[in-house]
Enzyme design. Structure first.
Site, PDB file in Angstrom:
ATOM      1  CG  ASP A  29      -2.037   0.983   1.160  1.00  0.00           C
ATOM      2  OD1 ASP A  29      -2.310   1.486   0.060  1.00  0.00           O
ATOM      3  OD2 ASP A  29      -2.634   1.265   2.209  1.00  0.00           O
ATOM      4  CG  HIS A  46       0.571   1.962  -9.702  1.00  0.00           C
ATOM      5  ND1 HIS A  46       0.183   1.520  -8.458  1.00  0.00           N
ATOM      6  CD2 HIS A  46      -0.462   2.709 -10.175  1.00  0.00           C
ATOM      7  CE1 HIS A  46      -1.032   1.983  -8.186  1.00  0.00           C
ATOM      8  NE2 HIS A  46      -1.435   2.706  -9.210  1.00  0.00           N
ATOM      9  CG  LEU A 140      10.221 -17.042  -2.798  1.00  0.00           C
ATOM     10  CD1 LEU A 140       9.962 -17.034  -1.307  1.00  0.00           C
ATOM     11  CD2 LEU A 140      10.712 -15.677  -3.270  1.00  0.00           C
TER      12      LEU A 140
END
Length: 249
Positions: A29, A46, A140
C-alpha cells in the site's frame, strides 16, 4: 532490470530457521501517496512499487523465506478510474514478459490466487504460461493475489462444500477446518506466519482473512515504493521477538 535480477541462483537457507517466518504476506500500500508527495502521476508510484517487488522477492530468497504472497490487485480495485486500471494491467503484462525467464532461472515457483481468470484473456494466457513454466521449481514460492478478495474466496469455498453436501459426497457434521483449508486458494502453502501492511494503514482490507487467524501482524508507516530488504528484515525481527501461543498459555 528484471524482477529477480541480481540475486544468486544458489538455494537459500531452509525456511523456518529460528526467527525466520516460513510464509510472509504483504499488503503493498502507498504507491499513490508516494507519487503524490513527489507531484508525479500515480502510474509513477506503481512503477516504483514494482521495483520494490523486485527488492522484496530478492530479499525473501536471501533470508530463507519459503513463501511470499503479495496483494497486487484486489477485487475492490475495479472501482478505481479506468485509466489507472489500464495502466496497472499494462504494467502487469510488461512484468510477466520480463520476469518469466528470471523466475525459472532462479528456482522461483509462481502461483496466482483470486478470481484471476476473469482478467483479460491475454493476461490469463500469460499467467498460465508463467505458472506452468515455473511449476517444477523448488525455491521460493511467489504468490500474486490478482482480482482477489478473501470474502469472495470463502464464499467460493462455501458454495463448493454446499454442492458436495447436497450430492451426499460430504456429511456437513463431519466438516473440519482442514477440509476448508484444502479448498482455499492458498492450499499447499505453509501456514501464514507474518502479514505486513505498508503505508501506516492498520486493517486487512479483505486479504487472507482465514489464513491470518494466527498470523503475526506488522504495520509500517513506510510507503510500498520505499520498502526494501532492510524493511523486510525489520518486520522479521519483530516476528522473531513475539511469542506465539495459538490460544494457549
Amino acid at each position: 532490470m528484471s524482477l529477480l535480477g541480481g540475486f544468486a541462483a544458489a538455494a537459500p537457507e531452509s525456511g523456518g530457521a529460528a526467527g525466520v517466518p516460513r510464509h510472509v504476506a504483504i499488503i503493498m500500500d502507498g504507491n499513490g501517496r508516494w507519487a503524490k508527495a513527489r507531484r508525479l502521476p500515480r502510474i509513477a508510484g506503481h512503477r516504483k512499487g514494482a521495483e520494490a517487488v523486485r527488492a522484496t522477492v530478492r530479499a525473501a530468497h536471501e533470508i530463507g523465506i519459503e513463501a511470499l504472497t503479495l496483494y497486487a490487485f484486489s477485487s475492490e480495485n475495479w472501482r478505481r478510474p479506468a485509466t489507472e486500471i489500464a495502466d496497472l494491467m499494462g504494467l502487469l503484462r510488461h512484468y510477466i514478459r520480463a520476469e518469466l525467464a528470471e523466475l525459472a532461472r532462479n528456482g522461483v515457483r509462481l502461483r496466482v490466487i483470486g478470481d484471476w481468470r476473469k482478467l483479460e484473456p491475454d493476461i490469463v494466457t500469460m499467467l498460465d504460461e508463467a505458472i506452468t513454466g515455473t511449476a517444477g521449481n523448488a525455491g521460493l514460492t511467489l504468490t500474486i493475489a490478482l482480482n482477489y478478495g478473501a470474502q469472495d474466496e470463502l464464499l467460493r469455498v462455501t458454495r463448493d462444500l454446499m454442492r458436495q453436501a447436497r450430492s451426499g459426497a460430504i456429511d456437513p457434521e463431519a466438516l473440519t477446518e482442514t477440509m476448508i483449508e484444502d479448498r482455499l486458494d492458498t492450499a499447499g502453502l505453509p501456514r501464514l506466519d507474518l502479514l505486513i501492511r505498508t503505508s501506516g494503514e492498520q486493517r486487512l482490507s479483505n486479504f487472507l482473512l482465514w489464513q491470518a487467524a494466527y498470523a503475526e501482524l506488522v504495520f509500517t508507516d513506510r510507503l510500498w515504493p520505499d520498502f526494501d530488504k532492510a524493511a523486510l528484515l525489520d518486520a522479521c525481527a519483530v516476528f522473531a521477538r513475539r511469542e506465539r501461543r495459538y490460544g494457549g498459555l
